[in-house]
Design a protein around this motif. Structure first.
Motif, PDB file in Angstrom:
ATOM      1  N   ILE A  70      -7.046  -8.478   0.052  1.00 28.91           N
ATOM      2  CA  ILE A  70      -8.252  -7.854   0.601  1.00 28.91           C
ATOM      3  C   ILE A  70      -9.522  -8.615   0.226  1.00 28.91           C
ATOM      4  CG2 ILE A  70      -9.672  -5.756   0.554  1.00 28.91           C
ATOM      5  CD1 ILE A  70      -6.991  -4.234  -0.051  1.00 28.91           C
ATOM      6  N   ILE A  71      -9.623  -9.020  -1.041  1.00 28.28           N
ATOM      7  CA  ILE A  71     -10.859  -9.640  -1.532  1.00 28.28           C
ATOM      8  C   ILE A  71     -10.832 -11.153  -1.390  1.00 28.28           C
ATOM      9  CG2 ILE A  71     -12.374  -9.927  -3.528  1.00 28.28           C
ATOM     10  CD1 ILE A  71     -11.274  -7.189  -4.540  1.00 28.28           C
ATOM     11  N   ASP A  72      -9.709 -11.759  -1.834  1.00 26.22           N
ATOM     12  CA  ASP A  72      -9.624 -13.218  -1.841  1.00 26.22           C
ATOM     13  C   ASP A  72      -9.094 -13.795  -0.529  1.00 26.22           C
ATOM     14  OD1 ASP A  72     -10.427 -12.952  -4.472  1.00 26.22           O
ATOM     15  OD2 ASP A  72      -8.374 -13.021  -5.252  1.00 26.22           O
ATOM     16  N   LYS A  73      -8.701 -12.893   0.398  1.00 23.54           N
ATOM     17  CA  LYS A  73      -8.188 -13.307   1.718  1.00 23.54           C
ATOM     18  C   LYS A  73      -6.924 -14.163   1.613  1.00 23.54           C
ATOM     19  CE  LYS A  73     -11.839 -11.315   3.308  1.00 23.54           C
ATOM     20  NZ  LYS A  73     -11.744  -9.903   3.800  1.00 23.54           N
ATOM     21  N   MET A  86       0.831  -1.213   0.000  1.00 24.45           N
ATOM     22  CA  MET A  86       0.000   0.000   0.000  1.00 24.45           C
ATOM     23  C   MET A  86       0.863   1.260   0.000  1.00 24.45           C
ATOM     24  SD  MET A  86      -2.933  -1.049   2.754  1.00 24.45           S
ATOM     25  CE  MET A  86      -4.312  -2.121   2.339  1.00 24.45           C
ATOM     26  N   SER A  87       1.933   1.230   0.765  1.00 25.52           N
ATOM     27  CA  SER A  87       2.840   2.375   0.848  1.00 25.52           C
ATOM     28  C   SER A  87       3.377   2.744  -0.524  1.00 25.52           C
ATOM     29  CB  SER A  87       4.003   2.044   1.798  1.00 25.52           C
ATOM     30  OG  SER A  87       5.067   2.956   1.632  1.00 25.52           O
ATOM     31  N   LYS A  88       3.927   1.756  -1.216  1.00 28.43           N
ATOM     32  CA  LYS A  88       4.492   2.038  -2.543  1.00 28.43           C
ATOM     33  C   LYS A  88       3.416   2.476  -3.527  1.00 28.43           C
ATOM     34  CE  LYS A  88       7.215   0.146  -6.322  1.00 28.43           C
ATOM     35  NZ  LYS A  88       6.325   0.655  -7.368  1.00 28.43           N
ATOM     36  N   LEU A  89       2.291   1.789  -3.523  1.00 28.70           N
ATOM     37  CA  LEU A  89       1.208   2.105  -4.457  1.00 28.70           C
ATOM     38  C   LEU A  89       0.740   3.550  -4.295  1.00 28.70           C
ATOM     39  CD1 LEU A  89      -0.919   1.211  -6.565  1.00 28.70           C
ATOM     40  CD2 LEU A  89      -2.359   0.498  -4.639  1.00 28.70           C
ATOM     41  N   LYS A  90       0.462   3.945  -3.065  1.00 29.58           N
ATOM     42  CA  LYS A  90      -0.126   5.258  -2.820  1.00 29.58           C
ATOM     43  C   LYS A  90       0.906   6.378  -2.887  1.00 29.58           C
ATOM     44  CE  LYS A  90      -3.769   7.721  -1.731  1.00 29.58           C
ATOM     45  NZ  LYS A  90      -4.941   7.778  -2.636  1.00 29.58           N
ATOM     46  N   ALA A  91       2.066   6.164  -2.249  1.00 32.07           N
ATOM     47  CA  ALA A  91       3.049   7.244  -2.141  1.00 32.07           C
ATOM     48  C   ALA A  91       3.678   7.586  -3.485  1.00 32.07           C
ATOM     49  CB  ALA A  91       4.118   6.878  -1.122  1.00 32.07           C
ATOM     50  N   THR A  92       3.939   6.583  -4.328  1.00 34.46           N
ATOM     51  CA  THR A  92       4.555   6.891  -5.622  1.00 34.46           C
ATOM     52  C   THR A  92       3.586   7.652  -6.527  1.00 34.46           C
ATOM     53  OG1 THR A  92       3.957   4.665  -6.428  1.00 34.46           O
ATOM     54  CG2 THR A  92       6.179   4.974  -5.560  1.00 34.46           C
ATOM     55  N   LYS A  93       2.311   7.296  -6.478  1.00 29.23           N
ATOM     56  CA  LYS A  93       1.300   8.026  -7.245  1.00 29.23           C
ATOM     57  C   LYS A  93       1.189   9.467  -6.722  1.00 29.23           C
ATOM     58  CE  LYS A  93      -3.528   7.573  -8.818  1.00 29.23           C
ATOM     59  NZ  LYS A  93      -4.252   8.679  -8.178  1.00 29.23           N
ATOM     60  N   MET A  94       1.187   9.608  -5.404  1.00 28.15           N
ATOM     61  CA  MET A  94       1.124  10.933  -4.796  1.00 28.15           C
ATOM     62  C   MET A  94       2.319  11.784  -5.216  1.00 28.15           C
ATOM     63  SD  MET A  94       2.836  12.734  -2.200  1.00 28.15           S
ATOM     64  CE  MET A  94       3.607  11.404  -1.276  1.00 28.15           C
ATOM     65  N   ALA A  95       3.511  11.205  -5.199  1.00 22.27           N
ATOM     66  CA  ALA A  95       4.713  11.965  -5.540  1.00 22.27           C
ATOM     67  C   ALA A  95       4.656  12.484  -6.973  1.00 22.27           C
ATOM     68  CB  ALA A  95       5.956  11.108  -5.325  1.00 22.27           C
ATOM     69  N   ASP A  96       4.221  11.636  -7.897  1.00 18.16           N
ATOM     70  CA  ASP A  96       4.090  12.079  -9.289  1.00 18.16           C
ATOM     71  C   ASP A  96       3.132  13.267  -9.398  1.00 18.16           C
ATOM     72  OD1 ASP A  96       5.843  10.188 -10.203  1.00 18.16           O
ATOM     73  OD2 ASP A  96       4.349   8.927 -11.195  1.00 18.16           O
ATOM     74  N   ILE A 133       0.542  -4.355 -10.827  1.00 18.88           N
ATOM     75  CA  ILE A 133       0.839  -5.598 -10.108  1.00 18.88           C
ATOM     76  C   ILE A 133       0.496  -5.444  -8.632  1.00 18.88           C
ATOM     77  CG2 ILE A 133       2.706  -7.088  -9.299  1.00 18.88           C
ATOM     78  CD1 ILE A 133       1.932  -7.716 -12.136  1.00 18.88           C
ATOM     79  N   LEU A 134       0.837  -4.294  -8.052  1.00 21.47           N
ATOM     80  CA  LEU A 134       0.563  -4.078  -6.633  1.00 21.47           C
ATOM     81  C   LEU A 134      -0.935  -4.091  -6.350  1.00 21.47           C
ATOM     82  CD1 LEU A 134       3.148  -1.314  -5.638  1.00 21.47           C
ATOM     83  CD2 LEU A 134       3.430  -3.788  -5.751  1.00 21.47           C
ATOM     84  N   ARG A 135      -1.716  -3.519  -7.243  1.00 22.20           N
ATOM     85  CA  ARG A 135      -3.171  -3.535  -7.052  1.00 22.20           C
ATOM     86  C   ARG A 135      -3.710  -4.969  -7.090  1.00 22.20           C
ATOM     87  NH1 ARG A 135      -2.758   1.041 -10.674  1.00 22.20           N
ATOM     88  NH2 ARG A 135      -3.060   2.971  -9.468  1.00 22.20           N
ATOM     89  N   GLU A 136      -3.144  -5.791  -7.960  1.00 19.09           N
ATOM     90  CA  GLU A 136      -3.592  -7.188  -8.032  1.00 19.09           C
ATOM     91  C   GLU A 136      -3.204  -7.940  -6.752  1.00 19.09           C
ATOM     92  OE1 GLU A 136      -5.453 -10.548  -9.232  1.00 19.09           O
ATOM     93  OE2 GLU A 136      -5.638  -8.493  -9.986  1.00 19.09           O
ATOM     94  N   ILE A 137      -2.003  -7.697  -6.243  1.00 24.95           N
ATOM     95  CA  ILE A 137      -1.586  -8.324  -4.980  1.00 24.95           C
ATOM     96  C   ILE A 137      -2.519  -7.916  -3.855  1.00 24.95           C
ATOM     97  CG2 ILE A 137       0.225  -8.326  -3.214  1.00 24.95           C
ATOM     98  CD1 ILE A 137       2.243  -8.066  -5.558  1.00 24.95           C
ATOM     99  N   LEU A 138      -2.816  -6.626  -3.774  1.00 25.88           N
ATOM    100  CA  LEU A 138      -3.701  -6.140  -2.718  1.00 25.88           C
ATOM    101  C   LEU A 138      -5.123  -6.678  -2.899  1.00 25.88           C
ATOM    102  CD1 LEU A 138      -2.423  -2.460  -2.395  1.00 25.88           C
ATOM    103  CD2 LEU A 138      -2.260  -4.261  -0.667  1.00 25.88           C
ATOM    104  N   SER A 139      -5.564  -6.821  -4.137  1.00 24.21           N
ATOM    105  CA  SER A 139      -6.890  -7.397  -4.384  1.00 24.21           C
ATOM    106  C   SER A 139      -6.972  -8.827  -3.839  1.00 24.21           C
ATOM    107  CB  SER A 139      -7.197  -7.409  -5.885  1.00 24.21           C
ATOM    108  OG  SER A 139      -7.271  -6.090  -6.394  1.00 24.21           O
TER     109      SER A 139
END
Length: 388
Positions: free
Chosen positions: A378-381, A319-329, A369-375
């Motif tokens: 979060i979703i598939d447990k 989550m850190s990498k996903l959110k922070a890198t988008k924020m930085a851009d 890829i990170l969104r798929e890992i988090l999915s």
């Protein structure tokens, strides 16, 4: 500074690091950005100061300090405005050296980790392949056991320190038929026969040497296997938490640097008889951007705290990498806009910041890829567990 996480000793370390960077690194940045080559002497100076040994055992010359010293190192490296130089340093200290420390035996640590801490040897981590990208399990590089050695064949790409490093930490399939359960990790000297490297030309990170590396029947002593054969994928996944958190911290730090620079510029730049930091549209934009940056920073500190205690934080680091890198851009894009035409000029820092930041959502696992890992989490447990 947030006193929840940083002590007076941390703050003194930050000041010492800032002074070192201003004296030894900043005067050389423009040259290194142009040549794409960092002087070897600076690695030794980093080693002499103990910066490579922050988190490593005292038995091998390290300081065995907590992860918030690492956060300070990462933050200050981002604020000298050379993403390439910063990447070269942290790829050595926290990608290559992390595997040496975690999976290497005593002999390997003496031969590779100790001189890495002193800055006498530079390492790189070789996982990504031309055909694989983020698909680690789909790698094609093989290491076939023949007597007392392995024969390594294949290629890696987008490897930071891939051209000028002294040794390579390499992931390869020792049992290709087993998929991700057939991956192993090796450490290999640069100068052995059969290794060749080509330097890649990049949009940003210009100071770092990013290479494509080929292995042609490279003979690797069996003693250079790190950890257990076939456990390489588990080791890689386990260290993703640190790598992704590092990239999240890098992101909030460069966004903070961009905002600080933009605010200084706006306080001096005049238009219509007042400084532009007095225009409401710009002020409100800054308020939004600063809020986003601070939220990411506080989250990253929280994840660092948990990782430092030994918790398995693969979800939170992702989550850190996903959110922070988008924020930085987004922050840097807007900060360039605040500078107007000057933001587009190479004499100002925003152009380089924008280029360097763009890799954040790609390297170390793309945002997709990170969104798929988090999915899956979060979703598939799905549960990810430490390597055993």
């Amino acid at each position: 500074m947030n006193n929840m996480y940083f002590t007076e000793e941390h703050n003194l370390f930050r000041k010492s690091l800032q002074d070192f960077l201003q004296k030894e690194v900043v005067p050389n940045i423009e040259t290194w950005e142009k040549t794409g080559s960092i002087d070897r002497s600076i690695w030794k100076k980093f080693g002499d100061m103990g910066f490579f040994g922050i988190n490593y055992p005292e038995a091998y010359g390290g300081l065995n300090l907590d992860l918030f010293y690492t956060v300070i190192l990462l933050e200050e490296l981002q604020k000298i405005n050379s993403g390439g130089f910063a990447a070269a340093i942290w790829a050595h200290a926290y990608l290559a050296m992390t595997h040496l420390n975690a999976e290497g035996d005593h002999t390997i640590k003496q031969k590779y980790l100790a001189p890495s801490i002193t800055g006498d040897k530079i390492g790189c981590l070789c996982i990504t392949e031309p055909f694989g990208g983020s698909d680690v399990a789909g790698m094609r590089t093989t290491a076939v056991k023949e007597g007392d050695h392995y024969v390594l064949n294949g290629s890696k790409t987008f490897i930071t320190n891939g051209v000028y490093s002294d040794y390579l930490v390499i992931a390869a399939k020792t049992n290709p038929e087993l998929g991700n359960k057939g991956i192993s990790i090796f450490v290999v000297d640069r100068d052995v026969d059969g290794i060749s490297a080509t330097k890649l030309d990049k949009l940003g990170w210009r100071a770092s040497d990013t290479g494509e590396i080929a292995f042609d029947n490279v003979k690797v002593p069996a003693s250079n296997l790190m950890g257990k054969e076939g456990k390489g994928f588990s080791y890689i996944v386990q260290h993703f938490s640190l790598e992704r958190l590092i990239m999240g911290v890098n992101a909030h730090a460069r966004a903070e640097f961009a905002l600080e620079y933009a605010l200084k510029y706006m306080s001096e730049r005049q238009a219509f008889n007042k400084t532009i930091d007095k225009f409401q549209a710009l002020r409100h934009n800054v308020a939004d951007l600063y809020t986003d940056m601070e939220i990411c920073k506080e989250f990253n500190y929280s994840v660092t705290y948990r990782l430092n205690k030994g918790e398995y934080v693969v979800k939170e680091a992702t989550m850190s990498k996903l959110k922070a890198t988008k924020m930085a851009d987004e922050v840097i894009y807007q900060c360039l806009q605040f500078l107007g035409g000057y933001g587009y000029m190479e004499d100002y820092p925003m152009a380089r910041l924008l280029r360097d930041s763009r890799l954040g959502t790609i390297g170390g696992g793309t945002s997709e890829i990170l969104r798929e890992i988090l999915s899956k989490i979060i979703i598939d447990k799905k549960e990810y567990k430490p390597a055993t």
